[in-house]
Write a protein that holds these residues in place. Structure first.
Motif, mmCIF file in Angstrom:
data_model
loop_
_atom_site.group_PDB
_atom_site.id
_atom_site.type_symbol
_atom_site.label_atom_id
_atom_site.label_comp_id
_atom_site.label_asym_id
_atom_site.label_seq_id
_atom_site.Cartn_x
_atom_site.Cartn_y
_atom_site.Cartn_z
ATOM 1 N N LEU A 1 0.831 -1.203 0.000
ATOM 2 C CA LEU A 1 0.000 0.000 0.000
ATOM 3 C C LEU A 1 0.866 1.253 0.000
ATOM 4 C CD1 LEU A 1 -2.817 1.300 0.217
ATOM 5 C CD2 LEU A 1 -2.540 1.199 2.677
ATOM 6 N N LEU A 2 1.922 1.251 0.788
ATOM 7 C CA LEU A 2 2.830 2.398 0.808
ATOM 8 C C LEU A 2 3.538 2.560 -0.540
ATOM 9 C CD1 LEU A 2 4.454 2.052 4.336
ATOM 10 C CD2 LEU A 2 2.748 3.709 3.604
ATOM 11 N N HIS A 3 3.822 1.446 -1.192
ATOM 12 C CA HIS A 3 4.461 1.474 -2.516
ATOM 13 C C HIS A 3 3.578 2.210 -3.524
ATOM 14 C CE1 HIS A 3 6.639 -0.059 -6.010
ATOM 15 N NE2 HIS A 3 5.492 -0.522 -6.473
ATOM 16 N N TYR A 4 2.304 1.845 -3.561
ATOM 17 C CA TYR A 4 1.396 2.495 -4.511
ATOM 18 C C TYR A 4 1.016 3.901 -4.060
ATOM 19 C CZ TYR A 4 1.070 -1.997 -6.771
ATOM 20 O OH TYR A 4 1.385 -3.148 -7.435
ATOM 21 N N LEU A 5 0.991 4.124 -2.761
ATOM 22 C CA LEU A 5 0.696 5.456 -2.237
ATOM 23 C C LEU A 5 1.791 6.444 -2.600
ATOM 24 C CD1 LEU A 5 -1.403 6.945 -0.468
ATOM 25 C CD2 LEU A 5 0.035 6.417 1.484
ATOM 26 N N ALA A 6 3.030 5.976 -2.662
ATOM 27 C CA ALA A 6 4.157 6.846 -3.021
ATOM 28 C C ALA A 6 4.002 7.391 -4.428
ATOM 29 C CB ALA A 6 5.464 6.072 -2.894
ATOM 30 N N SER A 7 3.638 6.540 -5.378
ATOM 31 C CA SER A 7 3.463 7.026 -6.749
ATOM 32 C C SER A 7 2.229 7.910 -6.861
ATOM 33 C CB SER A 7 3.381 5.856 -7.725
ATOM 34 O OG SER A 7 2.253 5.073 -7.440
ATOM 35 N N GLY A 8 1.192 7.590 -6.112
ATOM 36 C CA GLY A 8 -0.008 8.429 -6.139
ATOM 37 C C GLY A 8 0.231 9.814 -5.574
ATOM 38 N N ILE A 9 0.992 9.900 -4.504
ATOM 39 C CA ILE A 9 1.294 11.203 -3.906
ATOM 40 C C ILE A 9 2.148 12.040 -4.846
ATOM 41 C CG2 ILE A 9 2.670 12.274 -2.070
ATOM 42 C CD1 ILE A 9 1.458 10.274 -0.152
ATOM 43 N N SER A 10 3.091 11.408 -5.512
ATOM 44 C CA SER A 10 3.934 12.134 -6.467
ATOM 45 C C SER A 10 3.092 12.727 -7.591
ATOM 46 C CB SER A 10 4.994 11.190 -7.024
ATOM 47 O OG SER A 10 5.755 11.822 -8.003
ATOM 48 N N ILE A 11 2.191 11.944 -8.145
ATOM 49 C CA ILE A 11 1.313 12.427 -9.218
ATOM 50 C C ILE A 11 0.351 13.495 -8.697
ATOM 51 C CG2 ILE A 11 -0.607 11.728 -10.712
ATOM 52 C CD1 ILE A 11 2.004 11.006 -11.872
ATOM 53 N N LEU A 12 -0.183 13.282 -7.502
ATOM 54 C CA LEU A 12 -1.130 14.245 -6.925
ATOM 55 C C LEU A 12 -0.490 15.609 -6.734
ATOM 56 C CD1 LEU A 12 -3.899 14.779 -5.459
ATOM 57 C CD2 LEU A 12 -2.666 14.227 -3.373
ATOM 58 N N PHE A 13 0.686 15.637 -6.115
ATOM 59 C CA PHE A 13 1.352 16.914 -5.898
ATOM 60 C C PHE A 13 1.776 17.556 -7.213
ATOM 61 C CE2 PHE A 13 2.897 15.961 -1.304
ATOM 62 C CZ PHE A 13 1.613 16.146 -0.853
ATOM 63 N N GLY A 14 2.225 16.749 -8.173
ATOM 64 C CA GLY A 14 2.597 17.294 -9.481
ATOM 65 C C GLY A 14 1.413 17.918 -10.200
ATOM 66 N N ALA A 15 0.251 17.275 -10.099
ATOM 67 C CA ALA A 15 -0.946 17.817 -10.750
ATOM 68 C C ALA A 15 -1.446 19.076 -10.054
ATOM 69 C CB ALA A 15 -2.043 16.755 -10.769
ATOM 70 N N ILE A 16 -1.371 19.099 -8.744
ATOM 71 C CA ILE A 16 -1.785 20.305 -8.010
ATOM 72 C C ILE A 16 -0.883 21.481 -8.368
ATOM 73 C CG2 ILE A 16 -1.837 21.340 -5.700
ATOM 74 C CD1 ILE A 16 -2.918 18.666 -4.680
ATOM 75 N N GLY A 17 0.425 21.249 -8.406
ATOM 76 C CA GLY A 17 1.355 22.317 -8.767
ATOM 77 C C GLY A 17 1.138 22.828 -10.175
ATOM 78 N N ALA A 18 0.909 21.904 -11.112
ATOM 79 C CA ALA A 18 0.666 22.319 -12.497
ATOM 80 C C ALA A 18 -0.642 23.097 -12.612
ATOM 81 C CB ALA A 18 0.647 21.104 -13.411
ATOM 82 N N GLY A 19 -1.648 22.675 -11.894
ATOM 83 C CA GLY A 19 -2.929 23.383 -11.941
ATOM 84 C C GLY A 19 -2.837 24.789 -11.386
#
Length: 120
Positions: free
Chosen positions: A5-23
């Motif tokens: 779960l932490l493995h998949y959460l790590a990639s999700g958090i990276s994408i989430l923060f990247g999308a928030i910053g781009a937005g």
């Protein structure tokens, strides 16, 4: 929490923060360019060119976050330990925060270029 779960959460958090910053960055840049285009009608082509270059810089933060998330996901592991999962989670958070700051800082480039063009 399981290490998977932490493995998949790590990639999700990276994408989430990247999308928030781009937005956020795209919103700041778009509003600044729109304001300068309404102030001076003759410089629309130059403002548009500056906006396109600025948007490419803003999206670089999201692309870095995406590449990091994909590298986290496709890594070859026989078994995922808690130490590895926590390391991946901290990598995802660090790259996500860096993507936010890259996108936010790059958003001021087209705004400043267009505001100086409209002030002339």
């Amino acid at each position: 929490m399981s290490p998977e779960l932490l493995h998949y959460l790590a990639s999700g958090i990276s994408i989430l923060f990247g999308a928030i910053g781009a937005g956020i960055g795209l919103g700041i840049a778009g509003s600044g360019v729109q304001e300068s285009m309404t102030r001076q009608f003759t410089g629309n082509l130059a403002s548009f060119r500056a906006m396109v270059i600025g948007l490419a810089l803003i999206e670089s933060g999201a692309i870095i976050a995406l590449v990091t998330a994909l590298l986290i996901l496709i890594g070859r592991y026989d078994s995922i330990s808690y130490e590895l999962a926590i390391a991946e989670l901290s990598i995802g958070i660090a790259i996500g925060v860096a993507a936010i700051s890259i996108s936010f800082a790059s958003s001021f480039l087209p705004v400043s270029i267009c505001s100086t063009r409209s002030a002339r």
